[in-house]
Design an enzyme around this catalytic site. Structure first.
Site, PDB file in Angstrom:
ATOM      1  N   HIS A 353       0.848  -1.202   0.000  1.00  0.00           N
ATOM      2  CA  HIS A 353       0.000   0.000   0.000  1.00  0.00           C
ATOM      3  C   HIS A 353       0.885   1.256   0.000  1.00  0.00           C
ATOM      4  CE1 HIS A 353      -3.862   2.020   0.392  1.00  0.00           C
ATOM      5  NE2 HIS A 353      -3.149   2.949   1.003  1.00  0.00           N
ATOM      6  N   ALA A 354       0.661   2.143  -0.978  1.00  0.00           N
ATOM      7  CA  ALA A 354       1.542   3.295  -1.180  1.00  0.00           C
ATOM      8  C   ALA A 354       1.575   4.219   0.040  1.00  0.00           C
ATOM      9  CB  ALA A 354       1.068   4.090  -2.395  1.00  0.00           C
ATOM     10  N   HIS A 383      -0.048  11.911  -5.849  1.00  0.00           N
ATOM     11  CA  HIS A 383      -0.569  11.910  -4.476  1.00  0.00           C
ATOM     12  C   HIS A 383       0.571  11.774  -3.458  1.00  0.00           C
ATOM     13  CE1 HIS A 383      -3.529  10.992  -1.252  1.00  0.00           C
ATOM     14  NE2 HIS A 383      -2.521  10.265  -0.784  1.00  0.00           N
ATOM     15  N   GLU A 384       1.411  10.781  -3.670  1.00  0.00           N
ATOM     16  CA  GLU A 384       2.501  10.517  -2.711  1.00  0.00           C
ATOM     17  C   GLU A 384       3.493  11.679  -2.682  1.00  0.00           C
ATOM     18  OE1 GLU A 384       2.198   8.351  -0.541  1.00  0.00           O
ATOM     19  OE2 GLU A 384       0.505   7.381  -1.504  1.00  0.00           O
ATOM     20  N   HIS A 387       2.548  14.480  -0.449  1.00  0.00           N
ATOM     21  CA  HIS A 387       2.982  14.313   0.950  1.00  0.00           C
ATOM     22  C   HIS A 387       4.444  14.721   1.098  1.00  0.00           C
ATOM     23  CE1 HIS A 387      -0.664  12.353   2.268  1.00  0.00           C
ATOM     24  NE2 HIS A 387      -0.510  11.306   1.480  1.00  0.00           N
ATOM     25  N   GLU A 411      -3.616  15.021   2.452  1.00  0.00           N
ATOM     26  CA  GLU A 411      -4.061  14.088   1.409  1.00  0.00           C
ATOM     27  C   GLU A 411      -4.463  14.809   0.115  1.00  0.00           C
ATOM     28  OE1 GLU A 411      -3.498  11.081   1.740  1.00  0.00           O
ATOM     29  OE2 GLU A 411      -3.164  11.017   3.905  1.00  0.00           O
ATOM     30  N   HIS A 511      -6.484   0.588   5.668  1.00  0.00           N
ATOM     31  CA  HIS A 511      -6.478   1.587   6.740  1.00  0.00           C
ATOM     32  C   HIS A 511      -7.118   1.089   8.028  1.00  0.00           C
ATOM     33  CE1 HIS A 511      -5.927   3.503   2.895  1.00  0.00           C
ATOM     34  NE2 HIS A 511      -5.386   4.537   3.496  1.00  0.00           N
ATOM     35  N   TYR A 521      -9.520  11.453   3.755  1.00  0.00           N
ATOM     36  CA  TYR A 521      -9.622  11.304   2.299  1.00  0.00           C
ATOM     37  C   TYR A 521     -10.935  11.885   1.771  1.00  0.00           C
ATOM     38  CZ  TYR A 521      -5.807   8.049   3.213  1.00  0.00           C
ATOM     39  OH  TYR A 521      -4.647   7.482   3.650  1.00  0.00           O
TER      40      TYR A 521
HETATM   41  O1  X8Z Z   1      -4.197   5.373   1.106  1.00  0.00           O
HETATM   42  C1  X8Z Z   1      -4.179   6.176   0.212  1.00  0.00           C
HETATM   43  C2  X8Z Z   1      -2.840   6.701  -0.314  1.00  0.00           C
HETATM   44  C3  X8Z Z   1      -1.812   6.783   0.743  1.00  0.00           C
HETATM   45  S1  X8Z Z   1      -2.151   7.996   1.942  1.00  0.00           S
HETATM   46  C4  X8Z Z   1      -2.352   5.808  -1.409  1.00  0.00           C
HETATM   47  N1  X8Z Z   1      -5.335   6.581  -0.375  1.00  0.00           N
HETATM   48  C5  X8Z Z   1      -6.633   6.095   0.054  1.00  0.00           C
HETATM   49  C6  X8Z Z   1      -6.832   4.625  -0.275  1.00  0.00           C
HETATM   50  O2  X8Z Z   1      -6.039   4.087  -1.046  1.00  0.00           O
HETATM   51  O3  X8Z Z   1      -7.783   4.023   0.231  1.00  0.00           O
HETATM   52  C7  X8Z Z   1      -5.447   7.572  -1.434  1.00  0.00           C
HETATM   53  C8  X8Z Z   1      -6.903   7.717  -1.711  1.00  0.00           C
HETATM   54  C9  X8Z Z   1      -7.638   6.924  -0.682  1.00  0.00           C
HETATM   55 ZN    ZN Z   2      -1.967   9.929   1.150  1.00  0.00          ZN
END
Ligand code: X8Z
Ligand code: ZN
Length: 612
Positions: A353-354, A383-384, A387, A411, A511, A521
């Protein structure tokens, strides 16, 4: 926006209440003599120094852990997590002795930031704290290592990870194949269920020791307003965008029904969750080809263009970096390129997960991501790096202010730039060819809506579920049923097969396993359009919002950088004002961005029974 002064006064009043609450936690160590402001200053100086030290050790341990999952790195991860939790807990309690002092505003804010610093507070009992830290590491690495294995007709065992299963979700149009991948990924979660329930108990106990009602109360206290006011704020924003979501849902359902048949996708019922192109139905852009309007222009196939160019992960990252540089921001430090993880290693387990990191709160910034060469990951790279550039912009601030104005700002930054990744921009940087780009119109907007508008209810409901779990309104015996109730209410989707309490579907989302708050988000999706509208106005853009690109514009860059540099040094409405001239979050920007599409959707939906 209309209540500037009142809002500020209200906020100041709230901060005072919070500080009193913080300082009225039962004192463990009351100093004999009445402390002075100078004592508070010295205390804070010491605390910040130690906090920075512990945080940067913890971040390193976590980075190694997530990029090299073993029992030993799990051990180190939880060990340093524990040290940090112990220190913050102890410091917050010690700060009680400064109760009643009239502190200068910056110092008072630091005390507040210290109290809300952790997303995962632990009980002061060492054994319980260790247990919580171990559970947290266990949940994250179980998710990271998750695989769906089955034995084929030939007797061979075949295992697939999230990346492989997600690819099926994105590309397959076969009802049963999709169902298998959807159901398969969720087999990783039931072992987490018991541990998750224990984590709820322990983290709640930790939050209570810091003077919060429960962990959700702590999470909601991070927005410079009372937790109750914040909850109302999220409701207000959701109400603004709900009609747009409903109309998108209605249109998409009708198209899916045409493709899969009305027996599988009934026209007045929630949509089966496995048909939306994403493992969690959180964004739907992967089914764009299924729902694309026949009459309008076709949105360009960016993935095909990236593949045609033969781009490698680092080169994709360079494209994103180049966008920030075009705004006048610095190039990324050399260490970023040497120390980040850009590709999934073949020979070890990692958490794919990024994520983006600052390891030393100075220059050692990195990302960790298993980059695929496609449009989705080009957007995630922006997105990354959003940050990463935020980290770089505020690295000069005291460590307690080195965070977003609120977490939704953090975010939103990279996503803001990604909104300017228009077909014209992709042509300018020679990814797309002239023949592939016309004027971005309805098709482009529909594709964007499948990504942004579809996400909104998902972004909201995740913490709706967790807030209730932490409050005890949702009991362990109803984890899964309550999850699906919310999924149906907000998103209008249903599980494609019946689920029970022997499943733990929330745990199949990163998450939740990794204890990362999620409302950020939802807020970011709304804020990024608000930022975009303000910057496009500032640079004199004329015409529809979706055709605006801030690429290469130093005025826009300067304005953004100025806001990023503020970090969390003041209440977020100030930062918002710096960039947009507004002091409230406002969904009218996302609504006007999609206004032409919304009108079109309403026409398409005529005669349909929308809703579920
Ligand atoms: O978790 C993330 C990023 C890292 S903060 C890749 N996002 C959420 C997800 O993947 O559920 C970005 C959008 C929503
Ligand atoms: Zn993020």
């Amino acid at each position: 926006m209309h209540t500037t002064k009142t809002t500020l006064r209200r906020q100041a009043g709230w901060l005072a209440t919070v500080l009193i609450a913080a300082l009225s936690i039962s004192a463990t160590s009351q100093a004999a003599a009445k402390p002075t402001i100078a004592d508070a200053q010295r205390f804070m100086q010491r605390t910040e120094k130690e906090l920075e030290r512990l945080l940067s050790i913890r971040e390193r341990a976590a980075f190694v852990n997530m990029t090299y999952l073993t029992e030993d790195t799990d051990f180190f991860d939880s060990h340093f997590q524990q040290e940090l939790m112990a220190f913050v807990g102890k410091s917050v309690k010690e700060a009680v002795r400064f109760r009643g002092l009239k502190l200068p505003a910056t110092l008072a804010r630091k005390f507040h930031m210290l109290r809300i610093n952790l997303d995962l507070p632990a009980p002061s009992d060492a054994a319980l704290r260790a247990e919580l830290a171990q559970i947290a590491s266990y949940l994250t690495s179980t998710y990271g290592k998750g695989k769906y294995c089955k034995t084929g007709a030939d007797g061979r065992r075949n295992c697939r990870n999230l990346g492989q299963l997600s690819k099926v979700m994105a590309t397959s149009r076969n009802f049963d194949e999709l169902l298998d991948a959807w159901r398969g990924w969720r087999t990783i979660a039931p072992p987490m269920r018991k541990k998750f329930a224990r984590y709820v108990t322990l983290a709640n106990a930790g939050a209570k020791e810091l003077g919060f009602k429960n962990l959700g109360d702590l999470w909601r206290s991070k927005y410079d307003m009372s937790p109750e006011a914040f909850e109302k704020e999220t409701e207000r924003l959701w109400k603004q965008v709900k009609p747009l979501y409903r109309d998108l849902h209605c249109y998409v359902r009708a198209q899916l029904s045409k493709h899969y048949g009305a027996d599988k996708v009934p026209l007045d019922k929630p949509i089966p969750a496995h048909l939306l192109g994403n493992m969690w139905s959180q964004t739907w852009e992967n089914i764009y080809p299924l729902v694309a309007p026949k009459t309008s222009e076709r949105a360009p196939n960016v993935t095909a263009a990236l593949l045609r160019k033969g781009l490698k992960p680092k080169q994709m990252t360079k494209i994103a970096e180049n966008f920030f540089v075009s705004l006048g921001m610095p190039t990324l430090p050399k260490t970023f390129w040497n120390r980040s993880l850009f590709t999934k290693p073949r020979d070890r387990e990692v958490v794919c997960h990024a994520s983006a990191w600052t390891l030393d709160f100075k220059n050692d910034v990195r990302i960790k991501m298993c980059i695929k060469i496609d449009e989705e990951d080009l957007s995630t790279l922006h997105h990354e790096l959003g940050h990463v550039y935020y980290y770089l912009a505020y690295r000069g601030l005291p460590v307690l202010f080195q965070t977003g104005a609120h977490d939704g700002f953090h975010e939103a930054v990279g996503d803001l730039l990604a909104l300017s990744v228009t077909p014209d921009y992709l042509k300018a940087i020679e990814i797309l060819q002239t023949s592939e780009t016309g004027k971005p119109g309805l098709s482009f907007l529909l594709k964007m809506a499948l990504e942004k508008v579809a996400f909104l209810p998902f972004g909201k409901l995740i913490d709706q579920w967790r807030w209730h779990v932490f409050e005890g309104r949702i009991k362990p015996r109803e984890y899964n049923a309550s999850w699906w109730r919310l999924r149906t209410t907000y998103q209008g989707i249903v599980p494609p097969v019946s689920r029970s309490e022997s499943d733990f579907d929330p745990g199949a989302k990163y998450h939740i396993a990794a204890n990362v708050p999620y409302t950020r988000y939802f807020l970011a999706t709304i804020l990024q359009f608000q930022f975009h509208r303000a910057l496009c106005k500032a640079i004199g853009h004329k015409g529809p919002l979706h055709a605006c690109s801030i690429y290469g514009n130093k005025i826009a860059g300067k304005r953004l950088w100025k806001m990023l540099q503020l970090g969390a040094s003041g209440p977020w409405p100030e930062a918002l004002h710096e960039l947009t001239g507004q002091r409230r979050m406002d969904a009218t920007a996302i609504l006007s961005y999609f206004a032409p599409l919304h009108k079109w959707l309403k026409e398409q939906n005529k005669g349909q029974r929308c809703g579920w």
